[in-house]
Design a protein around this motif. Structure first.
Motif, PDB file in Angstrom:
ATOM      1  N   TYR A 106       0.828  -1.194   0.000  1.00 31.76           N
ATOM      2  CA  TYR A 106       0.000   0.000   0.000  1.00 31.76           C
ATOM      3  C   TYR A 106       0.868   1.252   0.000  1.00 31.76           C
ATOM      4  N   ILE A 107       0.855   1.957  -1.101  1.00 29.31           N
ATOM      5  CA  ILE A 107       1.422   3.296  -1.196  1.00 29.31           C
ATOM      6  C   ILE A 107       0.325   4.130  -1.856  1.00 29.31           C
ATOM      7  N   GLU A 108      -0.157   5.133  -1.189  1.00 25.31           N
ATOM      8  CA  GLU A 108      -1.323   5.858  -1.676  1.00 25.31           C
ATOM      9  C   GLU A 108      -1.113   6.386  -3.091  1.00 25.31           C
ATOM     10  N   ASN A 109       0.059   6.967  -3.343  1.00 30.35           N
ATOM     11  CA  ASN A 109       0.324   7.512  -4.673  1.00 30.35           C
ATOM     12  C   ASN A 109       0.366   6.415  -5.733  1.00 30.35           C
ATOM     13  N   LEU A 110       0.831   5.231  -5.338  1.00 29.10           N
ATOM     14  CA  LEU A 110       0.900   4.112  -6.267  1.00 29.10           C
ATOM     15  C   LEU A 110      -0.497   3.637  -6.638  1.00 29.10           C
ATOM     16  N   TYR A 111      -1.390   3.615  -5.688  1.00 32.02           N
ATOM     17  CA  TYR A 111      -2.740   3.127  -5.950  1.00 32.02           C
ATOM     18  C   TYR A 111      -3.529   4.080  -6.836  1.00 32.02           C
ATOM     19  N   LYS A 112      -3.179   5.347  -6.787  1.00 33.89           N
ATOM     20  CA  LYS A 112      -3.838   6.302  -7.668  1.00 33.89           C
ATOM     21  C   LYS A 112      -3.485   6.048  -9.126  1.00 33.89           C
ATOM     22  N   ILE A 113      -2.291   5.469  -9.345  1.00 27.50           N
ATOM     23  CA  ILE A 113      -1.843   5.170 -10.704  1.00 27.50           C
ATOM     24  C   ILE A 113      -2.540   3.930 -11.249  1.00 27.50           C
ATOM     25  N   GLN A 114      -2.925   3.019 -10.373  1.00 27.28           N
ATOM     26  CA  GLN A 114      -3.615   1.773 -10.715  1.00 27.28           C
ATOM     27  C   GLN A 114      -2.773   0.824 -11.572  1.00 27.28           C
ATOM     28  N   PRO A 115      -1.523   0.530 -11.171  1.00 23.62           N
ATOM     29  CA  PRO A 115      -0.760  -0.479 -11.904  1.00 23.62           C
ATOM     30  C   PRO A 115      -1.198  -1.879 -11.479  1.00 23.62           C
ATOM     31  N   TYR A 116      -0.617  -2.891 -12.105  1.00 24.57           N
ATOM     32  CA  TYR A 116      -0.808  -4.258 -11.638  1.00 24.57           C
ATOM     33  C   TYR A 116       0.100  -4.482 -10.423  1.00 24.57           C
ATOM     34  N   ILE A 117      -0.364  -5.326  -9.498  1.00 22.91           N
ATOM     35  CA  ILE A 117       0.420  -5.641  -8.296  1.00 22.91           C
ATOM     36  C   ILE A 117       0.583  -7.161  -8.196  1.00 22.91           C
ATOM     37  N   LEU A 118       1.825  -7.617  -8.048  1.00 20.73           N
ATOM     38  CA  LEU A 118       2.066  -9.036  -7.781  1.00 20.73           C
ATOM     39  C   LEU A 118       2.698  -9.134  -6.404  1.00 20.73           C
ATOM     40  N   TYR A 119       1.967  -9.739  -5.496  1.00 24.35           N
ATOM     41  CA  TYR A 119       2.396  -9.866  -4.100  1.00 24.35           C
ATOM     42  C   TYR A 119       3.062 -11.226  -3.925  1.00 24.35           C
ATOM     43  N   TRP A 120       4.351 -11.217  -3.600  1.00 22.40           N
ATOM     44  CA  TRP A 120       5.165 -12.440  -3.507  1.00 22.40           C
ATOM     45  C   TRP A 120       5.611 -12.606  -2.052  1.00 22.40           C
ATOM     46  N   VAL A 121       5.036 -13.557  -1.353  1.00 14.96           N
ATOM     47  CA  VAL A 121       5.322 -13.750   0.072  1.00 14.96           C
ATOM     48  C   VAL A 121       6.686 -14.431   0.203  1.00 14.96           C
ATOM     49  N   VAL A 122       7.716 -13.632   0.438  1.00 14.38           N
ATOM     50  CA  VAL A 122       9.076 -14.164   0.594  1.00 14.38           C
ATOM     51  C   VAL A 122       9.628 -13.879   1.987  1.00 14.38           C
ATOM     52  N   VAL A 123       8.779 -13.410   2.884  1.00 16.32           N
ATOM     53  CA  VAL A 123       9.172 -13.174   4.281  1.00 16.32           C
ATOM     54  C   VAL A 123       8.224 -13.965   5.168  1.00 16.32           C
ATOM     55  N   PRO A 124       8.727 -14.953   5.938  1.00 18.11           N
ATOM     56  CA  PRO A 124       7.849 -15.758   6.790  1.00 18.11           C
ATOM     57  C   PRO A 124       7.048 -14.894   7.756  1.00 18.11           C
ATOM     58  N   LYS A 125       5.830 -15.333   8.055  1.00 21.28           N
ATOM     59  CA  LYS A 125       4.935 -14.578   8.923  1.00 21.28           C
ATOM     60  C   LYS A 125       5.016 -15.087  10.349  1.00 21.28           C
ATOM     61  N   ARG A 126       5.109 -14.161  11.284  1.00 23.37           N
ATOM     62  CA  ARG A 126       5.134 -14.545  12.694  1.00 23.37           C
ATOM     63  C   ARG A 126       3.753 -14.959  13.174  1.00 23.37           C
ATOM     64  N   GLU A 127       3.735 -15.643  14.300  1.00 25.93           N
ATOM     65  CA  GLU A 127       2.462 -16.024  14.904  1.00 25.93           C
ATOM     66  C   GLU A 127       1.724 -14.794  15.419  1.00 25.93           C
TER      67      GLU A 127
END
Length: 404
Positions: free
Chosen positions: A85-106
């Motif tokens: 989430y970057i507000e200015n980025l969302y105003k541009i409306q590009p495609y987003i590919l979310y790649w989970v490469v950082v393990p999530k804590r409990e």
């Protein structure tokens, strides 16, 4: 084809920086241009420059964020690891590919109301991202922890972490190390930044090494490769080393690190990309898990090739049940027969070659980029969620939402 833009907001040297470095180098070799939403004068930009990679950079620290629309276009695709989430980025409306490469804590036992609402928003967003083929995991471990945290189930897509692997037939270069083995001197390495969750595993490893060295009559030299020696030693704070000798190394990365590992180290202990890197050199590599608290008392160790689902490690705690071998069993097996070390070396190398080869993963990555239909914009429902966080006193809503 969409212009590929890599986004990250943490400086320093780590797995994500190495991931971007390897991918951008391989894409450049394929004649595909890339952009970087990051910071100038960092390890990543310096390594890209050394490799001769031509790319465009938007410096998140010095460039005017209001001018982001001159850098990111509507048909571009932004690759991001755990924040999107970057507000200015969302105003541009590009495609987003979310790649989970950082393990999530409990999840913590008691969450504030604002944190609970953020989690609800995440579930809503992740579902939409998955439906539009813009959501990928690096391994089965990260997807398991992710689903456990959010209590969600949907189609899992994987892009394993890629690294450069030699294409020639592998022959383990262990002559010097075999001599040390006969003399019962074991040089091992541990690679990790001076951070609590990376230092805690070594505390347990040293305890087990002390017991193992006495039981098998061995001397062990532990080479610690880190970014901050003083801070690492402070966090380690081990009182009893027995027959264990500790040696610290800093500013050791790239080709210098590869040469050091190949010429000096018999076994490398590491998590994530650092374990893949050593295994790609034929260095017998043990995959360890991250930990923010006390390590499990009965922790079991495993060779990299014993992992399943491209796993690069989990987050564990004192109550975790792990599977593998006692540490003394690993060394006992190596001492038992001369060819065992060479066999492990080859199996580690072949595991990386078969599952994490940069050329293959890059091709899979490009297919994922072309397949992604996840175009984001600030719709009314999403704006309501963001402003509800503001009313609850969560002031970070305008900059980013992070998987902590």
């Amino acid at each position: 084809m969409k212009q590929i833009i890599f986004h990250f907001s943490v400086k320093g040297i780590g797995g994500v920086q190495n991931l971007y470095l390897n991918l951008m180098k391989e894409l450049y070799r394929k004649g595909i241009s890339t952009k970087l939403l990051y910071y100038n004068n960092t390890w990543l930009t310096q390594e890209l420059d050394k490799a001769g990679v031509i790319y465009q950079l938007f410096d998140l620290e010095t460039d005017n964020i209001a001018l982001l629309n001159s850098f990111v276009k509507k048909d571009d695709i932004v690759i991001t690891p755990y924040e999107f989430y970057i507000e200015n980025l969302y105003k541009i409306q590009p495609y987003i590919l979310y790649w989970v490469v950082v393990p999530k804590r409990e999840k913590m036992a008691h969450q504030r109301l604002s944190e609970q609402l953020i989690d609800i928003a995440f579930r809503f967003l992740i579902k939409k991202m998955n439906d539009k083929r813009g959501f990928y995991f690096m391994d089965g471990s990260s997807s398991t922890t992710f689903f456990k945290y959010y209590k969600m189930h949907f189609q899992e897509r994987y892009l394993p972490i890629p690294i450069e692997v030699p294409s020639y037939n592998f022959e383990p270069a262990l002559t010097n190390l075999q001599t040390q083995l006969h003399e019962k001197v074991i040089p091992i390495s541990y690679i990790g930044r001076a951070e609590n969750w990376k230092v805690n595993p070594l505390k347990k490893i040293i305890v087990d090494l002390v017991a193992m060295s006495e039981k098998l009559n061995l001397k062990v030299v532990v080479h610690i490769v880190t970014d901050d020696i003083d801070e690492f030693a402070k966090l380690l704070a081990v009182q009893e080393y027995g027959r264990i000798e500790i040696k610290y190394h800093t500013n050791l990365f790239g080709q210098k690190l590869k040469d050091f590992l190949k010429s000096t180290i018999m076994i490398n202990f590491a998590m994530g990309t650092s374990c893949l890197d050593s295994a790609s050199l034929g260095v017998p590599s043990i995959q360890i898990d991250a930990c923010y608290t006390e390590y499990p008392f009965n922790y079991k160790y495993r060779w990299l090739f014993e992992n399943e689902g491209y796993s690069l490690g989990n987050f564990v705690d004192s109550n975790s049940i792990t599977h593998g071998h006692e540490l003394y069993q690993i060394f006992e097996a190596i001492l038992k027969e001369e060819g065992n070390l060479a066999s492990v070396s080859k199996r580690c190398f072949e595991y990386v070659q078969n599952n994490h080869d940069l050329k293959k993963i890059t091709d899979d990555f490009l297919l994922a980029v072309n397949d992604c239909r996840n175009r984001w914009h600030l719709n009314t429902a999403y704006m309501v969620r963001m402003y509800s966080f503001k009313l609850l006193g969560w002031t970070g809503y305008r900059r980013s939402i992070l998987l902590k």
